[in-house]
Design an enzyme around this catalytic site. Structure first.
Site, PDB file in Angstrom:
ATOM      1  N   LYS A 152      15.821  -3.229 -51.897  1.00  0.00           N
ATOM      2  CA  LYS A 152      17.177  -3.026 -51.360  1.00  0.00           C
ATOM      3  C   LYS A 152      18.216  -3.542 -52.346  1.00  0.00           C
ATOM      4  CE  LYS A 152      17.640  -7.080 -48.366  1.00  0.00           C
ATOM      5  NZ  LYS A 152      17.858  -7.572 -47.015  1.00  0.00           N
ATOM      6  N   VAL A 156      19.772  14.257  -8.873  1.00  0.00           N
ATOM      7  CA  VAL A 156      21.021  14.256  -9.628  1.00  0.00           C
ATOM      8  C   VAL A 156      22.130  14.950  -8.839  1.00  0.00           C
ATOM      9  CG1 VAL A 156      22.141  15.145 -11.717  1.00  0.00           C
ATOM     10  CG2 VAL A 156      19.888  14.077 -11.873  1.00  0.00           C
ATOM     11  N   HIS A 210      13.984   4.496 -24.796  1.00  0.00           N
ATOM     12  CA  HIS A 210      13.651   3.631 -23.654  1.00  0.00           C
ATOM     13  C   HIS A 210      12.125   3.566 -23.483  1.00  0.00           C
ATOM     14  CE1 HIS A 210      17.853   4.880 -22.016  1.00  0.00           C
ATOM     15  NE2 HIS A 210      17.924   4.068 -23.052  1.00  0.00           N
ATOM     16  N   CYS A 261       8.821  -8.720 -46.347  1.00  0.00           N
ATOM     17  CA  CYS A 261       8.567  -9.236 -44.993  1.00  0.00           C
ATOM     18  C   CYS A 261       8.075  -8.185 -43.995  1.00  0.00           C
ATOM     19  CB  CYS A 261       9.833  -9.886 -44.440  1.00  0.00           C
ATOM     20  SG  CYS A 261      10.286 -11.345 -45.371  1.00  0.00           S
TER      21      CYS A 261
HETATM   22  N1  LIG Z   1      16.082  12.400 -11.597  1.00  0.00           N
HETATM   23  C1  LIG Z   1      16.716  11.688 -12.522  1.00  0.00           C
HETATM   24  O1  LIG Z   1      16.760  10.463 -12.487  1.00  0.00           O
HETATM   25  C2  LIG Z   1      17.429  12.389 -13.641  1.00  0.00           C
HETATM   26  C3  LIG Z   1      18.257  11.653 -14.484  1.00  0.00           C
HETATM   27  C4  LIG Z   1      18.944  12.295 -15.503  1.00  0.00           C
HETATM   28  C5  LIG Z   1      18.782  13.672 -15.681  1.00  0.00           C
HETATM   29  N2  LIG Z   1      17.943  14.372 -14.862  1.00  0.00           N
HETATM   30  C6  LIG Z   1      17.837  15.823 -15.068  1.00  0.00           C
HETATM   31  O2  LIG Z   1      18.655  16.470 -14.089  1.00  0.00           O
HETATM   32  C7  LIG Z   1      18.056  17.684 -13.654  1.00  0.00           C
HETATM   33  C8  LIG Z   1      17.804  17.637 -12.163  1.00  0.00           C
HETATM   34  O3  LIG Z   1      16.892  16.591 -11.886  1.00  0.00           O
HETATM   35  P1  LIG Z   1      16.481  16.200 -10.399  1.00  0.00           P
HETATM   36  O4  LIG Z   1      15.568  15.038 -10.514  1.00  0.00           O
HETATM   37  O5  LIG Z   1      17.709  16.087  -9.561  1.00  0.00           O
HETATM   38  O6  LIG Z   1      15.651  17.540  -9.978  1.00  0.00           O
HETATM   39  P2  LIG Z   1      15.033  17.939  -8.573  1.00  0.00           P
HETATM   40  O7  LIG Z   1      13.797  18.687  -8.854  1.00  0.00           O
HETATM   41  O8  LIG Z   1      14.979  16.720  -7.668  1.00  0.00           O
HETATM   42  O9  LIG Z   1      16.116  18.927  -7.950  1.00  0.00           O
HETATM   43  C9  LIG Z   1      16.405  20.176  -8.458  1.00  0.00           C
HETATM   44  C10 LIG Z   1      16.942  21.061  -7.354  1.00  0.00           C
HETATM   45  O10 LIG Z   1      17.366  22.296  -7.906  1.00  0.00           O
HETATM   46  C11 LIG Z   1      17.143  23.290  -6.907  1.00  0.00           C
HETATM   47  N3  LIG Z   1      17.231  24.634  -7.494  1.00  0.00           N
HETATM   48  C12 LIG Z   1      16.341  25.284  -8.280  1.00  0.00           C
HETATM   49  N4  LIG Z   1      16.807  26.505  -8.603  1.00  0.00           N
HETATM   50  C13 LIG Z   1      18.029  26.631  -8.033  1.00  0.00           C
HETATM   51  C14 LIG Z   1      19.012  27.661  -8.010  1.00  0.00           C
HETATM   52  N5  LIG Z   1      18.830  28.806  -8.674  1.00  0.00           N
HETATM   53  N6  LIG Z   1      20.157  27.438  -7.344  1.00  0.00           N
HETATM   54  C15 LIG Z   1      20.351  26.278  -6.673  1.00  0.00           C
HETATM   55  N7  LIG Z   1      19.449  25.262  -6.654  1.00  0.00           N
HETATM   56  C16 LIG Z   1      18.308  25.434  -7.329  1.00  0.00           C
HETATM   57  C17 LIG Z   1      15.772  22.927  -6.358  1.00  0.00           C
HETATM   58  O11 LIG Z   1      15.523  23.516  -5.115  1.00  0.00           O
HETATM   59  C18 LIG Z   1      15.908  21.395  -6.265  1.00  0.00           C
HETATM   60  O12 LIG Z   1      16.400  21.004  -5.009  1.00  0.00           O
HETATM   61  C19 LIG Z   1      16.773  17.821 -14.482  1.00  0.00           C
HETATM   62  O13 LIG Z   1      17.051  18.593 -15.625  1.00  0.00           O
HETATM   63  C20 LIG Z   1      16.441  16.401 -14.864  1.00  0.00           C
HETATM   64  O14 LIG Z   1      15.674  16.322 -16.034  1.00  0.00           O
HETATM   65  C21 LIG Z   1      17.285  13.767 -13.837  1.00  0.00           C
END
Ligand SMILES: NC(=O)c1ccc[n+]([C@@H]2O[C@H](COP(=O)([O-])OP(=O)(O)OC[C@H]3O[C@@H](n4cnc5c(N)ncnc54)[C@H](O)[C@@H]3O)[C@@H](O)[C@H]2O)c1
Length: 429
Positions: free
Chosen positions: A329, A11, A220, A271
């Site tokens: 209903k 993200v 989903h 139904c």
């Molecule tokens: N991956 C997806 O498709 C997706 C989609 C929507 C939402 N999310 C949500 O977004 C968030 C991030 O997901 P992701 O897949 O990118 O996670 P990820 O695990 O790939 O990356 C997280 C990063 O945060 C870093 N980190 C941890 N503690 C830290 C700190 N104190 N300071 C700075 N960096 C720090 C880690 O080193 C890591 O690089 C999660 O909450 C996830 O649920 C993910």
């Protein structure tokens, strides 16, 4: 804008690349030194189409930097976006350790911020359970910064809806933009950072924004599981699952639509319960386990039981209690599989002084299956039903609105509480 991204995973890296493309200056921050180095060199630490090209252009334009910590940076920033991981724990809850640690670091760094400057916008994109912003993030920030929001900083929760492998496309064309804030407008639409995106924009409280992320992904998951179960049943009957799916998906009035998706009363009628049961028997014929379809039936029964509990808590037996509606209903007198009929019998069994009013139903005019059902529920139809809703409401302690009935509602005493089964809302909390 000058924006720091905390957490350079899927993200954070995608967000950084897309913000750079939009002309913003970005500093990517992570506790992993390899990721910090890669972002600084315009290389993506994650495999995601389009991201590395955007980062390289950003580095070449001098708009991408990286750092190992937020400390010392907040003075020159307009926004910080928190994208640290919140992985699953063994018990299914989210592990909020990284979120709270990065929030604490952010709060401590805020002490360096000149209070005369505009509040620094703190945008939390990490997925978190409802209540986290209010109960954990804001208190952590307040303790670490030595002050609450509104002065040196303002905090928003902005859930991320991107899908891996199409993340850049999803960033620029999201299904919606949701902004959870302390109060509407608190962050002035995040300083306009998404103004160029063509997507519906919602400003809501923190809890709704946190919850919708879980609801979307649960739906989903439910869709995939449903599609696979009906596909397995189709195959077991020698029917092409894709041909069935084509027809199912072509119906955008009832199937792929908002229809049947508002939280309200249980389903019933002639139904849905009948055909769901028949579908379950097809699965049994094929020796197939279909827990999602089975669960729909079980969930419906539990939902009715939940209403009964709410009624009992609000108005213990014997009441008196007024039930508005008995057929399944509005606009029909069909009693087949009516959850309201089940509810009425359940309340009678529990010893309620029950009065029932249903303008769609004339017990004297029931024919066919309805007549047979009427015979089964004689006491209910003969002794409890009345056309005179005003008389029925006299002395009642609660009215239960089983189906929409605007005319009857108008005739109720103003001080009679109404429990509305048609729309789950605060009155049922
Ligand atoms: N991956 C997806 O498709 C997706 C989609 C929507 C939402 N999310 C949500 O977004 C968030 C991030 O997901 P992701 O897949 O990118 O996670 P990820 O695990 O790939 O990356 C997280 C990063 O945060 C870093 N980190 C941890 N503690 C830290 C700190 N104190 N300071 C700075 N960096 C720090 C880690 O080193 C890591 O690089 C999660 O909450 C996830 O649920 C993910």
């Amino acid at each position: 804008m000058r924006i720091a991204i905390l957490g350079l995973g899927y993200v954070g890296t995608t967000t950084a690349a897309c913000l750079v493309r939009d002309g913003h200056e970005v500093v990517g921050i992570d506790i992993n030194p390899d990721k910090v180095r890669m972002i600084g060199e315009g290389r993506s630490p994650v495999v995601e189409p389009g991201v590395e090209g955007l980062l390289q252009e950003g580095v070449a334009a001098g708009r991408v930097r990286s750092a190992g910590a937020i400390e010392g940076l907040v003075a020159g920033l307009d926004m910080v976006i928190v994208c640290v991981g919140t992985p699953s724990r063994a018990d299914g809850k989210l592990n909020l350790t990284h979120l709270l640690e990065s929030t604490r670091q952010l709060g401590a760094a805020l002490r360096e911020r000149d209070p005369a400057k505009a509040p620094l916008l703190l945008v939390f994109r990490s997925t978190m359970p409802p209540g986290t912003m209010e109960r954990l993030v804001l208190p952590t920030l307040e303790t670490a910064a030595g002050e609450g929001p509104g002065g040196r900083y303002e905090a928003a929760f902005n859930p991320e809806f991107l899908r891996e492998s199409t993340a850049v496309k999803d960033y620029f064309s999201p299904p919606k933009i949701v902004l959870g804030e302390r109060h509407p407008g608190a962050t002035k639409r995040l300083g306009g950072v998404y103004d160029a995106l063509d997507a519906p924009f919602f400003e809501v409280g923190y809890g709704v924004a946190e919850m919708v992320k879980f609801v979307d992904n649960s739906f989903h998951a439910l869709k995939v599981a449903f599609a696979n179960e009906v596909g397995r049943i189709s195959l077991s009957k020698g029917i092409d699952p894709q041909a069935v799916a084509d027809l199912f998906l072509a119906d955008t009035k009832l199937n792929i639509s908002p229809y049947y998706l508002r939280p309200g009363g249980p389903f019933g009628g002639s139904c849905l319960p009948k055909d769901l049961s028949a579908m379950l028997s097809l699965a049994r014929d094929g020796g197939l386990a279909v827990p999602v379809l089975n669960g729909a039936k079980e969930s419906n029964a539990l939902h009715l039981a939940w209403f009964a509990q709410k009624i009992k808590a609000r108005c213990p037996a014997p009441g008196p209690l007024l039930l508005l509606g008995l057929s399944f209903k509005a606009g029909t007198d069909d009693l087949r599989n009516s959850p309201l009929l089940d509810l009425a019998e359940l309340l009678l069994e529990a010893g309620y002084d029950l009065r029932v009013h249903d303008p769609d139903l004339d017990p004297a005019r029931l024919v066919g299956v309805n007549f047979a059902l009427g015979a089964e529920h004689q006491d209910l139809l003969r002794q409890r039903m009345t056309d005179d809703v005003e008389a029925a409401a006299k002395g009642a302690r609660l009215a239960v609105l089983g189906k929409p009935m605007p005319a009857a509602l108008k005739r109720l005493p103003a001080d009679l509480p109404v429990l509305d089964m048609n729309r789950l809302g605060p009155s049922l909390a």
